[in-house]
Design a protein around this motif. Structure first.
Motif, PDB file in Angstrom:
ATOM      1  N   PRO A   1     -19.233  36.416  -1.208  1.00  0.00           N
ATOM      2  CA  PRO A   1     -18.503  37.384  -0.829  1.00  0.00           C
ATOM      3  C   PRO A   1     -19.402  38.339   0.074  1.00  0.00           C
ATOM      4  O   PRO A   1     -20.550  38.520   0.322  1.00  0.00           O
ATOM      5  N   GLN A   2     -18.568  39.496   0.688  1.00  0.00           N
ATOM      6  CA  GLN A   2     -18.950  40.428   1.363  1.00  0.00           C
ATOM      7  C   GLN A   2     -18.870  41.936   0.671  1.00  0.00           C
ATOM      8  O   GLN A   2     -18.912  43.013   1.195  1.00  0.00           O
ATOM      9  N   ASP A   3     -18.394  41.787  -0.672  1.00  0.00           N
ATOM     10  CA  ASP A   3     -18.000  43.000  -1.457  1.00  0.00           C
ATOM     11  C   ASP A   3     -18.968  43.851  -2.138  1.00  0.00           C
ATOM     12  O   ASP A   3     -19.276  44.256  -3.278  1.00  0.00           O
ATOM     13  N   TYR A   4     -20.032  44.301  -1.281  1.00  0.00           N
ATOM     14  CA  TYR A   4     -21.107  45.174  -1.441  1.00  0.00           C
ATOM     15  C   TYR A   4     -21.109  46.762  -1.272  1.00  0.00           C
ATOM     16  O   TYR A   4     -20.738  46.751  -0.085  1.00  0.00           O
ATOM     17  N   LEU A   5     -20.778  47.491  -2.275  1.00  0.00           N
ATOM     18  CA  LEU A   5     -20.666  48.913  -2.297  1.00  0.00           C
ATOM     19  C   LEU A   5     -22.103  49.724  -1.366  1.00  0.00           C
ATOM     20  O   LEU A   5     -22.784  49.968  -2.202  1.00  0.00           O
ATOM     21  N   GLN A   6     -22.139  49.780  -0.386  1.00  0.00           N
ATOM     22  CA  GLN A   6     -23.275  50.480   0.350  1.00  0.00           C
ATOM     23  C   GLN A   6     -23.728  51.925  -0.333  1.00  0.00           C
ATOM     24  O   GLN A   6     -24.919  52.381  -0.309  1.00  0.00           O
TER      25      GLN A   6
ATOM     26  N   PHE B   1     -22.635  28.877  -1.189  1.00  0.00           N
ATOM     27  CA  PHE B   1     -23.776  28.311   0.034  1.00  0.00           C
ATOM     28  C   PHE B   1     -23.825  29.388   0.947  1.00  0.00           C
ATOM     29  O   PHE B   1     -22.669  29.948   1.667  1.00  0.00           O
ATOM     30  N   LEU B   2     -25.018  29.932   1.128  1.00  0.00           N
ATOM     31  CA  LEU B   2     -25.154  31.067   2.120  1.00  0.00           C
ATOM     32  C   LEU B   2     -26.413  30.867   3.325  1.00  0.00           C
ATOM     33  O   LEU B   2     -27.163  29.732   3.068  1.00  0.00           O
ATOM     34  N   HIS B   3     -26.224  31.616   4.176  1.00  0.00           N
ATOM     35  CA  HIS B   3     -27.310  31.531   5.367  1.00  0.00           C
ATOM     36  C   HIS B   3     -28.292  32.582   5.263  1.00  0.00           C
ATOM     37  O   HIS B   3     -27.847  33.937   5.025  1.00  0.00           O
TER      38      HIS B   3
ATOM     39  N   GLY C   1     -12.599  24.866 -10.471  1.00  0.00           N
ATOM     40  CA  GLY C   1     -14.006  25.128  -9.678  1.00  0.00           C
ATOM     41  C   GLY C   1     -13.692  26.142  -8.670  1.00  0.00           C
ATOM     42  O   GLY C   1     -12.843  26.403  -8.373  1.00  0.00           O
ATOM     43  N   VAL C   2     -14.958  26.851  -8.063  1.00  0.00           N
ATOM     44  CA  VAL C   2     -14.927  27.783  -7.331  1.00  0.00           C
ATOM     45  C   VAL C   2     -15.941  27.512  -6.335  1.00  0.00           C
ATOM     46  O   VAL C   2     -17.334  27.840  -6.753  1.00  0.00           O
ATOM     47  N   LEU C   3     -15.682  27.473  -4.756  1.00  0.00           N
ATOM     48  CA  LEU C   3     -16.778  27.012  -3.909  1.00  0.00           C
ATOM     49  C   LEU C   3     -16.805  28.349  -2.921  1.00  0.00           C
ATOM     50  O   LEU C   3     -15.874  28.711  -2.339  1.00  0.00           O
ATOM     51  N   LEU C   4     -17.976  28.959  -2.713  1.00  0.00           N
ATOM     52  CA  LEU C   4     -18.262  30.036  -1.979  1.00  0.00           C
ATOM     53  C   LEU C   4     -18.979  29.795  -0.783  1.00  0.00           C
ATOM     54  O   LEU C   4     -20.265  29.642  -0.851  1.00  0.00           O
ATOM     55  N   PHE C   5     -18.595  30.161   0.362  1.00  0.00           N
ATOM     56  CA  PHE C   5     -19.280  29.732   1.840  1.00  0.00           C
ATOM     57  C   PHE C   5     -19.401  31.191   2.791  1.00  0.00           C
ATOM     58  O   PHE C   5     -18.453  31.820   2.977  1.00  0.00           O
ATOM     59  N   SER C   6     -20.718  31.684   2.711  1.00  0.00           N
ATOM     60  CA  SER C   6     -20.958  32.878   3.411  1.00  0.00           C
ATOM     61  C   SER C   6     -20.189  34.030   2.880  1.00  0.00           C
ATOM     62  O   SER C   6     -19.648  34.846   3.679  1.00  0.00           O
TER      63      SER C   6
ATOM     64  N   ASP D   1     -27.704  35.579   7.929  1.00  0.00           N
ATOM     65  CA  ASP D   1     -26.272  35.823   7.981  1.00  0.00           C
ATOM     66  C   ASP D   1     -25.977  37.420   8.438  1.00  0.00           C
ATOM     67  O   ASP D   1     -26.544  38.348   7.809  1.00  0.00           O
ATOM     68  N   PRO D   2     -25.380  37.516   9.588  1.00  0.00           N
ATOM     69  CA  PRO D   2     -25.159  38.860  10.150  1.00  0.00           C
ATOM     70  C   PRO D   2     -24.607  39.956   8.885  1.00  0.00           C
ATOM     71  O   PRO D   2     -24.725  41.223   9.201  1.00  0.00           O
ATOM     72  N   TYR D   3     -23.774  39.306   7.638  1.00  0.00           N
ATOM     73  CA  TYR D   3     -23.142  40.047   7.002  1.00  0.00           C
ATOM     74  C   TYR D   3     -24.170  40.431   5.629  1.00  0.00           C
ATOM     75  O   TYR D   3     -23.821  40.920   4.912  1.00  0.00           O
ATOM     76  N   VAL D   4     -25.530  40.110   5.909  1.00  0.00           N
ATOM     77  CA  VAL D   4     -26.515  40.627   5.198  1.00  0.00           C
ATOM     78  C   VAL D   4     -26.557  39.703   3.808  1.00  0.00           C
ATOM     79  O   VAL D   4     -26.076  39.956   2.756  1.00  0.00           O
ATOM     80  N   PHE D   5     -27.625  38.705   3.949  1.00  0.00           N
ATOM     81  CA  PHE D   5     -27.765  37.772   2.810  1.00  0.00           C
ATOM     82  C   PHE D   5     -28.166  38.409   1.546  1.00  0.00           C
ATOM     83  O   PHE D   5     -27.585  37.925   0.776  1.00  0.00           O
ATOM     84  N   ASP D   6     -28.906  39.606   1.473  1.00  0.00           N
ATOM     85  CA  ASP D   6     -29.141  40.187   0.325  1.00  0.00           C
ATOM     86  C   ASP D   6     -28.041  40.811  -0.450  1.00  0.00           C
ATOM     87  O   ASP D   6     -27.860  40.666  -1.587  1.00  0.00           O
ATOM     88  N   TYR D   7     -26.962  41.276   0.342  1.00  0.00           N
ATOM     89  CA  TYR D   7     -25.709  41.861  -0.043  1.00  0.00           C
ATOM     90  C   TYR D   7     -25.122  40.831  -0.936  1.00  0.00           C
ATOM     91  O   TYR D   7     -24.538  40.704  -1.991  1.00  0.00           O
ATOM     92  N   GLN D   8     -24.919  39.646   0.012  1.00  0.00           N
ATOM     93  CA  GLN D   8     -24.347  38.353  -0.447  1.00  0.00           C
ATOM     94  C   GLN D   8     -24.664  37.941  -1.703  1.00  0.00           C
ATOM     95  O   GLN D   8     -23.967  37.348  -2.721  1.00  0.00           O
TER      96      GLN D   8
END
Length: 300
Positions: free
Chosen positions: A197-202, A225-227, A190-195, A230-237
């Motif tokens: 990844p941040q791997d968005y190429l702007q 599971f996301l907020h 299984g794979v559980l992701l919290f906040s 989130d300051p790292y940008v929810f839409d990117y996540q």
């Protein structure tokens, strides 16, 4: 009579949980002690064994975020150990923040960043991690060390390598990206992701390439599971997660503290008002959400 029965059941559940917490065995292991050449970065690795009565015979591997120490995951790890999981939080090379690649004009920046930290392949100009100190090698060395001390850990080794199908990998922030990357390269339990990844190429207006690749872990075993603030940008996540788990549904469902989650959605979000929205997904008030995630991720 019904009220009395419900009270008895609640007390029994509380007693079981309290007992499970009390019987969890916690170990702190210096990474350098697991094999010569492995460095201690922030703190000891942390390992937990569940109570025998609750043993799920599965391991949760937790990968902290940028600059995060393994020992800082104690509250999070304890909750999963109380559920019956063996748990490891890993000390590893995480001093370089993932978003160093966010505005890169090199479309492979994130791919190489992940590759070098995970396997020690010298392909990134952002980090310097050798194979000895890669995530995969550090996990392998730690499991061998633990198995040499206690036979219970041998369950998670197969021919001298981690038995990935018995391991659920989780990660927060940078660690979420590593967890997803690991799911691409190994058939995880299984794979559980919290906040993350941040791997968005702007510069390219899209998730990093590695996230689109076909992986060995079935997409139905990924849960995020996301907020929403989130300051790292929810839409990117959210776009990153959608790329990782396609063609599974990327629809979201809103969750609240202390409330049991029902349904089949793989992407869970919260709008809880907290100063640290990025770290809110690791708050123990979301234990029912975590239980939903790992229970569904490990269903056969």
């Amino acid at each position: 009579m019904r009220i009395l029965k419900a009270t008895v059941l609640l007390f029994a559940a509380w007693l079981l949980a309290t007992t499970a917490y009390a019987q969890v065995k916690v170990q702190l292991i210096d990474p350098a002690a697991t094999q010569a050449g492995i460095q201690t970065v922030h703190s000891p690795h942390m390992a937990m064994q569940p109570a025998a009565a609750t043993n799920q015979h599965r391991l949760l591997l937790m990968i902290p975020g940028t600059g995060g120490a393994a020992v800082q995951m104690r509250s999070f790890d304890s909750c999963f150990a109380a559920m019956g999981y063996y748990v490891i939080s890993l000390d590893y090379m995480n001093n370089v923040i993932t978003t160093v690649c966010s505005k890169s004009e090199d479309s492979t920046c994130f791919d190489h960043f992940r590759q070098e930290i995970m396997f020690g392949t010298p392909v990134s100009d952002k980090v310097a991690v050798d194979s000895m100190n890669s995530i995969v090698h550090r996990v392998t060395a730690l499991l061998k060390y633990l198995a040499g001390k206690d036979a219970g850990w041998k369950t998670f080794l197969s021919r001298g390598m981690p038995a990935w199908d018995k391991i659920v990998v989780a990660g927060h922030s940078q660690g979420a990206g590593h967890a997803a990357f690991m799911g691409k390269h190994f058939r995880m339990g299984g794979v559980l992701l919290f906040s993350g990844p941040q791997d968005y190429l702007q510069q390219f207006h899209r998730p990093a390439g590695w996230q689109w690749e076909h992986g060995l872990t079935p997409v139905g075993r990924y849960y995020a599971f996301l907020h929403v603030r989130d300051p790292y940008v929810f839409d990117y996540q959210a776009q990153d997660v959608a790329a990782v788990i396609r063609p599974a549904t990327a629809d979201t469902t809103m969750v609240s503290p202390g409330v049991t989650v029902v349904g089949k959605r793989q992407v869970l979000v919260t709008d809880i008002d907290r100063k640290d929205t990025h770290g809110a997904t690791l708050s123990t008030e979301f234990v029912p959400v975590w239980r939903y995630m790992i229970s569904n991720a490990t269903k056969k």
